[in-house]
Design an enzyme around this catalytic site. Structure first.
Site, mmCIF file in Angstrom:
data_model
loop_
_atom_site.group_PDB
_atom_site.id
_atom_site.type_symbol
_atom_site.label_atom_id
_atom_site.label_comp_id
_atom_site.label_asym_id
_atom_site.label_seq_id
_atom_site.Cartn_x
_atom_site.Cartn_y
_atom_site.Cartn_z
ATOM 1 N N HIS A 344 0.377 -0.599 0.200
ATOM 2 C CA HIS A 344 -0.018 -0.120 0.299
ATOM 3 C C HIS A 344 0.892 1.262 0.377
ATOM 4 O O HIS A 344 2.052 1.112 -0.294
ATOM 5 C CB HIS A 344 -1.134 0.286 1.119
ATOM 6 C CG HIS A 344 -0.629 0.320 2.374
ATOM 7 N ND1 HIS A 344 -0.334 1.376 3.084
ATOM 8 C CD2 HIS A 344 0.124 -0.331 3.897
ATOM 9 C CE1 HIS A 344 0.119 1.184 4.314
ATOM 10 N NE2 HIS A 344 0.177 0.098 4.257
ATOM 11 N N GLU A 391 -5.097 1.400 2.448
ATOM 12 C CA GLU A 391 -4.595 0.540 3.701
ATOM 13 C C GLU A 391 -5.158 1.144 5.021
ATOM 14 O O GLU A 391 -5.638 -0.061 5.683
ATOM 15 C CB GLU A 391 -2.950 -0.224 3.169
ATOM 16 C CG GLU A 391 -3.694 -1.272 3.949
ATOM 17 C CD GLU A 391 -2.772 -1.229 5.845
ATOM 18 O OE1 GLU A 391 -2.801 -2.613 6.245
ATOM 19 O OE2 GLU A 391 -2.531 -0.873 6.135
ATOM 20 N N GLU A 392 -5.134 1.615 5.468
ATOM 21 C CA GLU A 392 -4.388 2.244 7.002
ATOM 22 C C GLU A 392 -6.166 2.378 7.132
ATOM 23 O O GLU A 392 -6.442 2.443 8.509
ATOM 24 C CB GLU A 392 -3.880 2.582 6.925
ATOM 25 C CG GLU A 392 -2.881 3.161 7.075
ATOM 26 C CD GLU A 392 -1.623 2.370 7.607
ATOM 27 O OE1 GLU A 392 -1.812 2.118 8.779
ATOM 28 O OE2 GLU A 392 -0.775 2.296 7.176
#
Ligand code: NAG
Ligand code: NAG
Ligand code: NAG
Ligand code: NAG
Length: 534
Positions: A344, A391-392
């Protein structure tokens, strides 16, 4: 989390890919030979990617996507951006006060991470997002504060045995043993009205006496805060199971809450310094030994109170556009079989470890494969490079892409190789589905350990306390999750080093990497080789 990870990654990738004459071994050695190796370009990619904070959905992260796209395109890799419109969450306002018994005055915490003398990123420090928990519930809660250790289910059982009633209190938990979203949902289940999560020096260093922290040592500074998501599901919360494209159907706010993956009470992350101040206001029974702090820490008690906290958080949730960058090198022998490399790009702050050590590795692999192509090499199978967004927030970019391409991936993907925090320090770590175990072992036998030139990565790994153990990919962890859990694609996740103290804080920058994570960028390069051989 990969440095030697990059080399290892390359080693792994090439095992899947080589086809042609001269034989595979010729290109393998070319791939890792000094003429192609270049710690300067990998360090340069990392430097450029991490000049500014680049949270998903922001202009800075769209610019980072444009950088990745332009680099892949410059290597003649057919590339495009796959965008999705997804629900992301940003902070609007936060406040936290602590009322203490007299004569102690109340404290209003400033909730700011401090820059240091000579910090080269001081000029962009105000682009760092205020500390918060993504998808936290907005609201104000006030009440006596209670210490719950790591906030695990067993910690609440211990409190129950101690006769401590959690109901209607605000809990203070420390980071470290479980996912922060689970800290919040466990607190809710136990009857708490709000959650404060702090970084304890015992777990993230920098504590007590003459201890040092970043930039003098690798540890988290006292004002450092681990931000992050508290969403417990994968992908866009409004489109569970289908891709978030354009005018697609979406769940309403009510339906999202019913889905059970968004938190139902407010929470806020705080620093070690703030956590200690709150702990200092908690009396009552002394906490068990394994609930205590590190050397020089005061005695921790469980409360509740007499300290009273007032936590107020307002967030906004907005449909935002995210960009996955996808690049493809077509296979010569089995073009309809895919070997997928993913990492990511979005970061909570500068993202030097998490995740752009992996992005730098991905770009370096692309460059080396292009150099091999110029020398006549053709990959056996099609290679797909994926640079994920968001992604986070909850593996959002990868999950939406897998949802959109589910059928083709289920029938054609040979393997998915993930790197997230590619490099945090020395020592190889891998997790995989069992089909890839042997391959990872073989790949690491072909690459020199970046920290010991007299043996291979495998030798050092085998001699270490975790070696050569390959973990499994059961949890949410990183972008491999939707490949493994939604479509059943074999996958691996690799890194050099595991865990690092400035995780998700504003100190995860290029300076930290250069001083502590990988001073010469040899671990980055070695990791790349390993991927290649797999
Ligand atoms: C815990 O506290 C709540 C609220 O004060 C109360 O309703 C409940 O009965 C208490 N539970 C126990 C086991 O004492
Ligand atoms: C808690 O803080 C909020 C926001 O600053 C404030 O509006 C509210 O009155 C406070 N509540 C209490 C009980 O102090
Ligand atoms: C490096 O590898 C050599 C040869 O395998 C070994 O004897 C030595 O202990 C290793 N050094 C370190 C620092 O691990
Ligand atoms: C690359 O490695 C060499 C030693 O092999 C070192 O002198 C140089 O500083 C490294 N470059 C970077 C950018 O770290």
């Amino acid at each position: 989390m990969l440095k030697a990870a990059t080399t290892t990654f390359i080693a792994i990738v090439t095992s899947f890919l080589f086809f042609s004459s001269p034989p595979k071994s010729f290109y393998h050695s070319l791939f890792i030979s000094d003429s192609l190796a270049d710690n300067a370009s990998i360090s340069q990619h990392l430097y450029i990617l991490t000049r500014r904070p680049h949270v998903a959905g922001t202009q800075a992260n769209a610019e980072a996507a444009a950088y990745v796209l332009s680099i892949l395109t410059s290597y003649n890799i057919g590339s495009h951006i796959a965008s999705y419109d997804v629900l992301l969450s940003y902070p609007v306002s936060r406040s936290l006060t602590l009322t203490r018994p007299p004569p102690n005055p109340p404290i209003t915490f400033d909730l700011r991470q401090e820059i240091y003398d000579g910090d080269p990123y001081a000029d962009v420090a105000d682009e760092v997002m205020p500390t918060f928990h993504a998808y936290a519930k907005s609201g104000t809660v006030s009440g006596p504060v209670l210490y719950v250790n790591y906030g695990r289910v067993e910690d609440y059982m211990t409190l129950k045995e101690m006769g401590v009633n959690v109901t209607n209190n605000v809990v203070l938990a420390r980071y470290g043993q479980i996912y922060r979203g689970d800290i919040v949902s466990n607190a809710y289940e136990a009857g708490a009205t709000g959650v404060i999560i702090y970084t304890d020096r015992k777990d993230y260093g920098g504590g007590g006496g003459d201890a040092k922290w970043f930039p003098d040592d690798k540890w988290m500074p006292p004002s450092g805060v681990q931000v992050g998501s508290v969403f417990t599901g994968p992908g866009d919360p409004t489109t569970p199971g289908w891709p978030s494209r354009g005018a697609c159907e979406r769940l309403s706010d009510k339906e999202v809450v019913k889905g059970g993956d968004v938190p139902l009470i407010p929470s806020l992350p705080v620093s070690a310094a703030d956590g200690e101040a709150i702990l200092g206001s908690i009396a009552g029974q002394i906490a068990n030994d394994d609930w205590q702090g590190g050397k020089d820490a005061p005695v921790y008690r469980v409360g509740p109170g007499p300290g009273i906290v007032n936590l107020s958080y307002t967030g906004k949730e907005v449909i935002s556009t995210i960009q996955n960058v996808i690049g493809v090198i077509e296979g010569a022998e089995e073009p309809d079989r895919f070997v997928i490399l993913g990492n990511h790009r979005d970061a909570w702050t500068f993202g030097a470890v998490d995740p752009n050590s992996g992005t730098a590795a991905l770009l370096e692999i692309a460059q080396r494969l292009q150099k091999l192509q110029k020398k006549g090499w053709k990959p056996r199978r099609t290679i797909v490079f994926c640079n994920w967004d968001a992604e986070e927030y909850g593996l959002v970019g990868s999950t939406e892409w897998v949802e959109e391409n589910r059928e083709i991936l289920a029938s054609r993907a040979v393997a998915y190789l993930n790197v997230d925090c590619a490099v945090t320090g020395a020592g190889f770590h891998a997790s995989a589905t069992p089909q890839l175990d042997e391959l990872i072992k073989q790949a690491t036998q072909q690459v020199q350990d970046p920290d010991n030139s007299s043996q291979t990565i495998f030798d050092s790994w085998a001699a270490s306390s975790n070696g050569p153990m390959i973990g499994r990919l059961g949890g949410g962890g990183s972008d491999y999750a939707s490949f493994v859990q939604h479509v059943g694609v074999p996958a691996a996740d690799m890194s050099f080093g595991k865990g690092y103290p400035v995780y998700h804080s504003m100190y995860d920058d290029f300076i930290w990497m250069k001083k502590f994570g990988d001073p010469m960028f040899h671990r980055h390069v070695a990791g790349l080789f390993s991927y290649y051989f797999i």
